[in-house]
Design a protein around this motif. Sequence first.
Motif, short mmCIF file in Angstrom:
data_model
loop_
_atom_site.label_atom_id
_atom_site.label_comp_id
_atom_site.label_asym_id
_atom_site.label_seq_id
_atom_site.Cartn_x
_atom_site.Cartn_y
_atom_site.Cartn_z
N LEU A 98 0.82 -1.21 0.00
CA LEU A 98 0.00 0.00 0.00
C LEU A 98 0.86 1.26 0.00
CD1 LEU A 98 -2.87 -1.08 2.42
CD2 LEU A 98 -2.98 -0.79 -0.06
N ARG A 99 2.02 1.22 0.67
CA ARG A 99 2.95 2.36 0.64
C ARG A 99 3.46 2.59 -0.78
NH1 ARG A 99 5.09 4.51 5.41
NH2 ARG A 99 4.84 3.20 7.24
N GLN A 100 3.81 1.51 -1.45
CA GLN A 100 4.31 1.61 -2.83
C GLN A 100 3.21 2.11 -3.76
OE1 GLN A 100 5.56 -2.13 -4.47
NE2 GLN A 100 6.12 -1.23 -6.44
N LEU A 101 2.01 1.63 -3.57
CA LEU A 101 0.89 1.99 -4.42
C LEU A 101 0.50 3.46 -4.24
CD1 LEU A 101 -0.81 0.33 -6.43
CD2 LEU A 101 -2.45 -0.04 -4.60
N GLY A 102 0.40 3.91 -2.99
CA GLY A 102 -0.10 5.25 -2.71
C GLY A 102 0.95 6.32 -2.53
N GLY A 103 2.19 5.94 -2.29
CA GLY A 103 3.24 6.93 -2.10
C GLY A 103 3.09 7.69 -0.79
N GLU A 104 3.81 8.82 -0.69
CA GLU A 104 3.82 9.63 0.53
C GLU A 104 2.45 10.20 0.86
OE1 GLU A 104 6.12 10.60 3.00
OE2 GLU A 104 7.07 8.79 2.20
N GLY A 105 1.69 10.60 -0.15
CA GLY A 105 0.39 11.23 0.09
C GLY A 105 -0.74 10.26 0.27
N HIS A 106 -0.46 8.95 0.18
CA HIS A 106 -1.48 7.89 0.31
C HIS A 106 -2.58 8.04 -0.74
CE1 HIS A 106 0.50 6.84 4.02
NE2 HIS A 106 0.34 8.07 4.46
N VAL A 107 -2.19 8.51 -1.94
CA VAL A 107 -3.13 8.65 -3.06
C VAL A 107 -2.59 7.83 -4.22
CG1 VAL A 107 -4.22 10.22 -4.70
CG2 VAL A 107 -3.83 10.97 -2.34
N VAL A 108 -3.38 6.85 -4.68
CA VAL A 108 -2.99 6.03 -5.82
C VAL A 108 -3.25 6.86 -7.08
CG1 VAL A 108 -3.34 3.88 -7.06
CG2 VAL A 108 -3.62 3.94 -4.58
N LYS A 109 -2.19 7.21 -7.78
CA LYS A 109 -2.30 8.05 -8.98
C LYS A 109 -2.96 7.27 -10.11
CE LYS A 109 -0.08 11.55 -7.23
NZ LYS A 109 -0.81 12.70 -6.79
N TYR A 110 -3.45 8.00 -11.09
CA TYR A 110 -4.09 7.44 -12.27
C TYR A 110 -3.06 6.69 -13.11
CZ TYR A 110 -7.13 7.43 -16.40
OH TYR A 110 -7.90 7.07 -17.46
N SER A 111 -3.41 5.53 -13.60
CA SER A 111 -2.51 4.71 -14.42
C SER A 111 -3.05 4.59 -15.83
CB SER A 111 -2.37 3.30 -13.82
OG SER A 111 -1.77 3.35 -12.55
N GLU A 112 -2.18 4.22 -16.76
CA GLU A 112 -2.60 3.98 -18.13
C GLU A 112 -1.98 2.69 -18.64
OE1 GLU A 112 -1.83 7.39 -20.59
OE2 GLU A 112 -3.66 8.35 -19.89
N GLY A 113 -2.64 2.09 -19.63
CA GLY A 113 -2.14 0.85 -20.20
C GLY A 113 -2.96 0.45 -21.41
N TYR A 114 -2.83 -0.80 -21.80
CA TYR A 114 -3.58 -1.31 -22.94
C TYR A 114 -3.91 -2.78 -22.70
CZ TYR A 114 0.98 -3.16 -24.38
OH TYR A 114 2.19 -3.82 -24.41
N LEU A 115 -4.85 -3.28 -23.50
CA LEU A 115 -5.22 -4.68 -23.42
C LEU A 115 -4.57 -5.43 -24.57
CD1 LEU A 115 -9.02 -4.48 -22.61
CD2 LEU A 115 -7.24 -5.37 -21.14
N THR A 123 1.32 0.63 -18.65
CA THR A 123 2.50 1.32 -19.19
C THR A 123 2.98 2.47 -18.31
OG1 THR A 123 1.05 2.72 -20.54
CG2 THR A 123 1.96 0.72 -21.57
N SER A 124 2.09 3.05 -17.49
CA SER A 124 2.51 4.14 -16.61
C SER A 124 1.63 4.18 -15.37
CB SER A 124 2.44 5.48 -17.35
OG SER A 124 1.09 5.82 -17.61
N GLY A 125 2.17 4.77 -14.31
CA GLY A 125 1.42 4.92 -13.07
C GLY A 125 1.84 3.87 -12.05
N PRO A 126 1.26 3.93 -10.85
CA PRO A 126 1.65 3.03 -9.77
C PRO A 126 1.29 1.56 -10.01
CG PRO A 126 -0.21 4.35 -9.09
CD PRO A 126 0.24 4.89 -10.41
N LEU A 127 0.39 1.30 -10.93
CA LEU A 127 0.01 -0.09 -11.21
C LEU A 127 0.98 -0.77 -12.17
CD1 LEU A 127 -3.86 0.20 -11.54
CD2 LEU A 127 -2.53 -0.53 -9.59
N LYS A 128 2.03 -0.05 -12.60
CA LYS A 128 2.96 -0.60 -13.58
C LYS A 128 3.60 -1.91 -13.11
CE LYS A 128 6.55 0.68 -16.76
NZ LYS A 128 7.37 1.73 -17.29
N ASP A 129 3.98 -1.98 -11.85
CA ASP A 129 4.58 -3.20 -11.30
C ASP A 129 3.55 -3.98 -10.48
OD1 ASP A 129 7.06 -2.49 -12.37
OD2 ASP A 129 7.47 -1.20 -10.65
N PHE A 130 2.31 -3.84 -10.84
CA PHE A 130 1.19 -4.42 -10.11
C PHE A 130 1.24 -5.94 -10.09
CE2 PHE A 130 -3.08 -6.26 -10.89
CZ PHE A 130 -3.55 -6.18 -9.60
N LYS A 131 1.02 -6.47 -8.89
CA LYS A 131 0.86 -7.92 -8.74
C LYS A 131 -0.44 -8.13 -7.98
CE LYS A 131 5.81 -8.67 -8.34
NZ LYS A 131 6.25 -7.28 -8.29
#
Length: 167
Positions: A98-115, A123-131
Amino acid sequence: MWYVIQVYTGRELEIARQCRERVVAEGEDVFVPQAERWTKVHGERTLITSRLFPGYVFIETDQIEDFYNRLNRIYTMTKVLRTGEEMTPIQPEEEAYLRQLGGEGHVVKYSEGYLEGEQLVVTSGPLKDFKGKVKKILRHKRLVVMEVQLLGHEVEVTLGMGITERR
């Protein structure tokens, strides 16, 4: 260590503010994890933040018993989550995630990608290394519903996710 307080849904930010004003001691933190997402406001797309875990406020403290005793300074329903009779912190790996996902402000930033077929590629945002497990992709609302671990249980969270294309 992070602990979770159950509160009335919709009053999380107000209760977190009251905790910061009346309860928190030095070295402690009270916060509501949030996520950015796009929505239409008056016909225009606007970036807003919404609660990641509705009905819950998180606290970071090493003195949970002391914090719990001070918590009665707030005159509303607050319940520190427990396992049996013991107030239980979230697991270290859950906290790190959750720290990695939300960062210092505890806000999960908007991510982008494709199917790519049925596979989601971020491709970008905190979900990039999502497991984790994606339950649902709401392409037109620019949201993704996924499962994350919290206190040993699978919990669904809704995050902002723009799908730019399908390959």
